[in-house]
Write an enzyme that holds these catalytic residues in place. Structure first.
Site, PDB file in Angstrom:
ATOM      1  N   ARG A 187       4.309  -0.612   1.469  1.00 20.91           N
ATOM      2  CA  ARG A 187       2.921  -0.678   1.930  1.00 20.91           C
ATOM      3  C   ARG A 187       2.760  -0.424   3.420  1.00 20.91           C
ATOM      4  O   ARG A 187       1.866   0.296   3.843  1.00 20.91           O
ATOM      5  CB  ARG A 187       2.355  -2.050   1.617  1.00 20.91           C
ATOM      6  CG  ARG A 187       2.204  -2.239   0.145  1.00 20.91           C
ATOM      7  CD  ARG A 187       1.681  -3.608  -0.173  1.00 20.91           C
ATOM      8  NE  ARG A 187       1.412  -3.635  -1.598  1.00 20.91           N
ATOM      9  CZ  ARG A 187       0.934  -4.683  -2.231  1.00 20.91           C
ATOM     10  NH1 ARG A 187       0.674  -5.784  -1.567  1.00 20.91           N
ATOM     11  NH2 ARG A 187       0.695  -4.636  -3.513  1.00 20.91           N
ATOM     12  N   HIS A 208      -4.957  -7.260   3.804  1.00 23.23           N
ATOM     13  CA  HIS A 208      -4.849  -7.577   2.396  1.00 23.23           C
ATOM     14  C   HIS A 208      -4.123  -8.887   2.126  1.00 23.23           C
ATOM     15  O   HIS A 208      -4.580  -9.727   1.378  1.00 23.23           O
ATOM     16  CB  HIS A 208      -4.107  -6.423   1.730  1.00 23.23           C
ATOM     17  CG  HIS A 208      -3.702  -6.690   0.328  1.00 23.23           C
ATOM     18  ND1 HIS A 208      -4.624  -7.047  -0.620  1.00 23.23           N
ATOM     19  CD2 HIS A 208      -2.508  -6.678  -0.286  1.00 23.23           C
ATOM     20  CE1 HIS A 208      -3.989  -7.224  -1.767  1.00 23.23           C
ATOM     21  NE2 HIS A 208      -2.713  -7.034  -1.587  1.00 23.23           N
TER      22      HIS A 208
END
Lengths: 248, 637, 268
Positions: free
Chosen positions: B330, B401
């Site tokens: 990510r 996130h």
């Protein structure tokens, strides 16, 4: 765009509520419905007025917290969409929008647009589970489940517990919510041992909570943001009848 | 302060078994004499509460939502990892352990990660037993898919709603215990403070969100499972109510906060559209399995995506990381997206977006397969953006996130305050500097089902507890502190709403402490945050009464804590003068833009101790030792 | 378990409604089929009516069963209605339905009106209270085994379709043949005379259409309540409802239309 909002204002469960009218301009079509309400609320706070209380949390259509009956339809005019995912491009400049709380006897109003949906939790408490303790299960692949049944179970399990079914039902019935949980487990081998006990207990609790009975309007399916099918209600009816006739 | 991780000695494979044997037990009949409070009903909280209830403890659990089922674990989409090796692709506990340590850029505690990998398989068994409808193959057996940061297929999933299904599984176990009256569930109650008596955490203060009543709750041990602090950036993929209050109040009472600068930016979110935006919506990373990420090769190429020919597209992830390609971890994917957008090649109206294209996958597999895998995500995208991703490539951009940092805990998941345990995203333990996809669900459930039920027993059995009641002076004091704070907020009568302050803070945080950080920027953030906080306490407006359902007050209380906490985060980012995982200091990178760690100076956990509002907290260190995975440059090329 | 325990449960109330509904729908279907015999002519139609009358105790058994089914159906409907009114104490100020149709929302009204229509229908054609003049019509006929006993002219008459034995003929051989010649209710004539009156026809028209409305929702509802469904056949089952109810309505109202237009029963 400019909109006229008629929003339900009710101080507490005991108070009598009424609609309050508010004009909002500068609404962008890219806003979500709740963002539009946020903007209104911010301006109310600036005017020293109390903002409208409404339930919301994840804002991506999965937590089931958001509610609102918008122009007479729970979760508003777009099918398969929660209020938080409804976008203002679905409305036209100059529209009047009526915003009411979810209404059903089992969902008493707490404040403004916020209702108490704990009846759903209590229904789950009497049987919406498989009695398996931590660390008790066997290997996950020990019980094969046909793909079709697993998919059907997933269709039922998609329910987010928002309560739109009971809010939309002219009878205030929550059959779709209960049926979704009952069917999810009835379709899986893990759910078999408690199948009869579960359906009877959950249906009885549902009635105790003051939800109405199903007369097959199918309004619940129409407003369900996860499109849970009324087929599950039929499944539950069959299970309930069978269980009532044969349970020990 | 000595941060003793209490990791058991011995071979890493045997540590947990050995520890489980060595821990003290409480006999079944005595368990009901102990009371445990759990705050939060997400995966970690619900699973822990249910397990405590089954064991026979008295349990009270709290959520600020109207139901335990609303916790934000529900929004996890992609899946949950486990080392089952069902697809026979050479997966193992060791490989999951290795991948997680490496994915975390060697900033996590080895022993914790190994335990996580060990119990991962039990989680899948547990969830299937609870009736979680995982995806299956035609033979009736469980299906797996691959996910970022791994070269094996070890992710179990339930369409794009894995988090929902797992949470509902844990919720059903919790509800079963509530029905059995072993657990008392408090909804719409938010934790305001913890209470420490004689050095032990003995309870919490809550505010009833309907009546505004401030209440005291006593216990012998407290577990916080209150999630992460991603909303410090204002815009994030977190739910609106997610906040740092519970963990921050514990920090103010003496628990140390570890690695707050490890904040993950998720690469596949829907780009921002305007100022009204209240949140960013995540599209599951699993999309990267079949979608190809690209931007135009040329700057200012404003043609619609379908008109840009193949040779004028830059599939930058596939180009830069040939072996992992679109499945790179990510942090790498997020920074790569920022890079191409900063380079002026971004798409979407704001220039901050990249394409995620499914045309190849649709040609190869057919629309049906893609629809079956991602149907609900595609629908969600279409609802928000108003474009059909089956025809036009999706646009995505990174967003805050997940937060790897959290309250420091030892191997037993206990913070530096005896009796205060921290589970799930709220603790710092397993993901190091970067979390791999499908590992958050795994960690939450591992903590709740398979770790804390044992370790809390050990804590309770090893300590003596004097009887305390809610009338104890410490509870009274904590209640009146909370009331004072609330009254102060109400009495300011200023001009700005809590949301305005939150947005201001978020802008500073995203600009200077977001995806790329540098010394000058971080120092600037440290200059900019205190004035916002000061203004907050002078110019805040809170309408309504404190003793009522008051959404403005709720928000103000949360924002107040973010305004203090943000500084701790910045301090940590500033002091960690290296790049690792999601923490990217622009000063420290390889020529190709990869994060450059400084293992000599920073191979440790940094845990911060509160020293008063506005003062620099004290930095403590827990050195990290790697015996079983060798420190290496993390490469996904 | 007491006999009326089912009343406590909304689902069981609905099951009772569905099961009694099955009987009532079966009756309506049979009634429709029987009525269609009118198009085969007076002889067949009256013979059918006479056959039904000849069932004696069985006919009463059917009548009682249907009557009980009707009563239970009504009790269940009232029970569900009360429960449901209580469950939605506050109505929406603005309401927009998506799937709930006029037919499904008016079941209690269509049901009550069908009940009223049924009462009128029974008074009109079964008991003969409303139009006694049209009701008390009879015809004489000879059973088929009466051949040879009758004079030759009469045999010829009997063998003709729509044969009638007039009073005159009857008088001719009364002494020898009286045992073979019988009198029966001339249902055909009664129907034709009844429907010749456009007001009565209109009444039936409305009654039957309301019944159609009621059945349109009721039949698929019955499957849903009893849990008879399968993804493969769902569509089929749902379509069955409007198709069957439309067929019933068309068949039923065709009779007054044909009679009013003089296409049926013109000769009498």
């Amino acid at each position: 765009m400019k909109l006229t909002l008629h929003i339900w204002r009710q101080k507490s469960a005991r108070d009598k509520g009424k609609f309050e009218e508010h004009l909002v301009d500068d609404v962008s079509p890219d806003m979500s419905f709740l963002e539009m309400l946020d903007v209104l609320n911010e301006s109310l706070i600036h005017q020293g007025k109390e903002p409208f209380a409404y339930d919301h949390d994840c804002r991506e259509g999965i937590c089931g917290a958001c509610s609102l009956t918008i122009n007479g339809t729970p979760h508003g005019p777009e099918a398969a969409t929660t209020t938080c995912q409804l976008h203002m491009r679905k409305f036209k400049n100059g529209d009047s929008i009526f915003i009411e709380p979810f209404r059903a006897r089992a969902f008493p109003i707490i404040k403004d647009l916020v209702v108490d949906r704990s009846a759903f939790d209590r229904i789950i408490q009497v049987g919406g589970f498989i009695s398996v303790g931590t660390n008790q299960p066997q290997d996950a692949n020990a019980l094969p489940v046909s793909k079709l049944k697993a998919e059907l179970a997933m269709d039922a399990a998609a329910c987010i517990g928002c309560g739109a079914c009971a809010a939309a039902c002219p009878n205030g019935a929550s059959m779709l919510f209960v049926a979704a949980k009952v069917s999810q487990f009835a379709l899986l081998p893990q759910g078999q041992p408690e199948r009869k006990k579960r359906v009877v207990a959950m249906v009885e609790q549902m009635e105790k909570e003051g939800f109405g009975g199903c007369t097959n309007f199918y309004e619940c399916e129409a407003v369900c943001p996860k499109q849970v099918s009324v087929r599950f209600i039929a499944m539950m009816n069959r299970d309930f009848l069978g269980a009532t006739l044969t349970k020990e | 302060m000595n941060l003793d991780s209490k990791v058991p000695s011995g071979n890493i494979k045997e540590k947990w078994d050995k520890h489980r044997f060595e821990m003290k037990l409480i006999n079944p009949a005595n368990k009901r004499k102990y009371k445990i409070i759990v705050v939060g009903t997400g995966l970690a909280g619900a699973s822990a509460t249910a397990s405590f209830g089954e064991l026979g403890y008295q349990v009270e659990t709290f959520t600020y939502n109207d139901s335990a089922r609303r916790a934000h674990s529900i929004a996890a989409q992609g899946g949950i990892n486990a080392a089952k090796n069902y697809p026979n692709d050479a997966d193992s506990i060791w490989r999951l352990f290795y991948d997680t340590v490496k994915g975390g850029d060697f900033r996590s505690r080895e022993a914790n990660v190994y335990r996580l990998a060990q119990v991962s398989n039990n989680i899948i068994d547990q969830c299937v037993g609870q009736g979680v409808p995982f995806a299956r193959e035609y033979g009736g057996l469980l299906d797996n898919r691959s996910f970022g940061g791994a070269q094996v297929s070890r992710t179990f999933y339930a369409r794009g709603q894995t988090g929902q299904q797992l949470l509902l599984g844990a919720y059903s176990a919790l509800m079963r215990q509530v029905g059995a009256k072993t657990v008392t569930l408090h909804t719409r109650k938010e934790m305001m403070d913890i209470v420490i008596i004689n050095g032990q955490c003995r309870g919490i203060i809550t505010r009833d969100l309907i009546t505004g009543k401030i209440e005291s709750h006593t216990a012998d041990a407290v577990c916080l499972a209150t999630g992460g602090y991603g909303n410090v950036f204002f815009l994030s993929t977190n739910a609106q109510a997610c906040n740092v209050t519970a963990t921050y109040r514990a920090y103010k009472k003496g628990a140390v906060f570890a690695n707050p600068c490890y904040t993950q930016i998720h690469p596949t979110c829907i780009p921002v559209s305007g100022d009204h935006q209240s949140k960013l919506t995540l599209m599951s990373e699993s999309l990267r399995n079949d979608g190809r990420i690209w931007v135009p090769k040329n700057k200012d190429d404003k043609r619609p995506p379908n008109q840009i020919p193949e040779e004028e597209r830059d599939y930058y992830l596939e180009r830069k990381y040939p072996s992992f390609g679109n499945l790179s971890p990510r942090d790498i994917s997020s920074r790569a997206a920022k890079e191409v957008c900063d380079d002026g090649r971004g798409v979407s109206s704001t220039g901050y977006g990249v394409y995620l294209d499914f045309a190849d996958a649709i040609n190869r597999l057919g629309k049906n397969v893609i629809e079956e895998r991602y149907g609900n995500l595609f629908e969600m995208y279409e609802r928000i953006i108003g474009e059909d991703p089956y025809k036009t490539p999706m646009m995505i951009y990174p967003a805050s996130h997940y937060t790897m940092g959290g309250l420091w805990v030892d191997y037993n998941l206990m913070s530096t305050i005896p009796g205060l345990h921290v589970l799930g995203e709220a603790n710092f333990s397993d993901h190091g500097a970067n979390r791999l996809g499908a590992s958050a669900l795994m960690q939450g459930l591992a903590d709740g089902y398979f770790v804390i039920p044992y370790t809390i027993g050990h804590y309770l059995a090893s300590n003596k507890f004097e009887k305390v009641s809610a009338d104890h002076v410490e509870f009274r004091k904590a209640e009146s502190d909370t009331n004072d704070k609330i009254n102060k907020m109400i009495s300011i009568n200023g001009k700005k709403t809590p949301t305005q302050f939150h947005r201001e803070l978020g802008k500073v945080m995203w600009e200077f402490v977001g995806m790329g950080r540098n010394e000058a920027g971080l120092k600037k953030a440290l200059e900019k945050i205190p004035p916002i906080r000061e203004e907050f306490w002078q110019n805040l407006t809170v309408t309504g009464e404190p003793g009522d359902f008051n959404i403005v007050l709720e928000k103000a209380l949360r924002v107040a804590d973010f305004l203090e906490f943000a500084e701790v985060l910045v301090w940590d980012a500033l002091e960690r003068d290296e790049s690792c995982g999601a923490h990217f200091r622009e000063e420290h990178q390889y020529p190709d833009g990869e994060a450059m760690r400084d293992d000599g100076k920073f191979c440790h956990v940094a845990a911060w101790e509160y020293q008063g509002v506005g003062n620099k907290p004290t930095r403590h260190i827990e050195p990290l030792e790697f015996h079983d995975v060798h420190l290496a440059v993390r490469s996904y090329k | 378990m007491s006999l009326f325990n089912w009343l406590k449960s909304s689902i069981l109330s609905k099951v009772v409604m569905a099961l009694t509904g099955v009987l009532l729908v079966a009756f309506v279907c049979g009634h429709t089929l029987g009525n269609m015999l009118i198009y085969l002519g007076k002889e067949e139609f009256n013979a059918y009516a006479q056959f039904l009358q000849s069932l004696g105790e069985i006919l009463w058994l059917i009548r009682i069963t249907l009557f009980l089914a009707l009563i239970l159906h009504i009790i269940a409907a009232i029970r569900v209605k009360f429960l449901n009114m209580a469950s939605k104490p506050v109505k929406y100020q603005v309401r927009r339905y998506v799937k709930a149709k006029l037919t499904s929302r008016t079941m209690l009204w269509t049901g009550s009106m069908v009940l009223a229509f049924l009462a009128y229908h029974l008074l009109h054609f079964t008991i003969g209270v409303t139009n006694p003049k049209d009701f008390h019509v009879y015809e004489y006929y000879a059973p088929h085994n009466a051949y040879g006993v009758l004079p030759s002219g009469a045999i010829a008459k009997i063998n003709e379709p729509n044969s009638k034995i007039t009073q005159n003929l009857l008088d001719q051989f009364e002494s020898q043949a009286s045992k073979q010649v019988m009198k029966r209710h001339d249902v055909y004539k009664m129907v034709v005379l009844g429907f010749k009156n456009p007001w009565i026809s209109l009444c039936y028209f409305i009654g039957v259409i309301l019944l159609g409305f009621h059945l349109n929702h009721a039949i698929q509802s019955m499957f849903q309540t009893l849990g008879i469904n399968h993804p493969k056949y769902d569509k089929c089952l749902r379509n069955f409802s409007p198709v069957l109810s439309t067929i019933i309505v068309i068949c039923m109202i065709s009779i007054p239309i044909n009679i009013l237009l003089g296409l049926t029963g013109g000769a009498l």
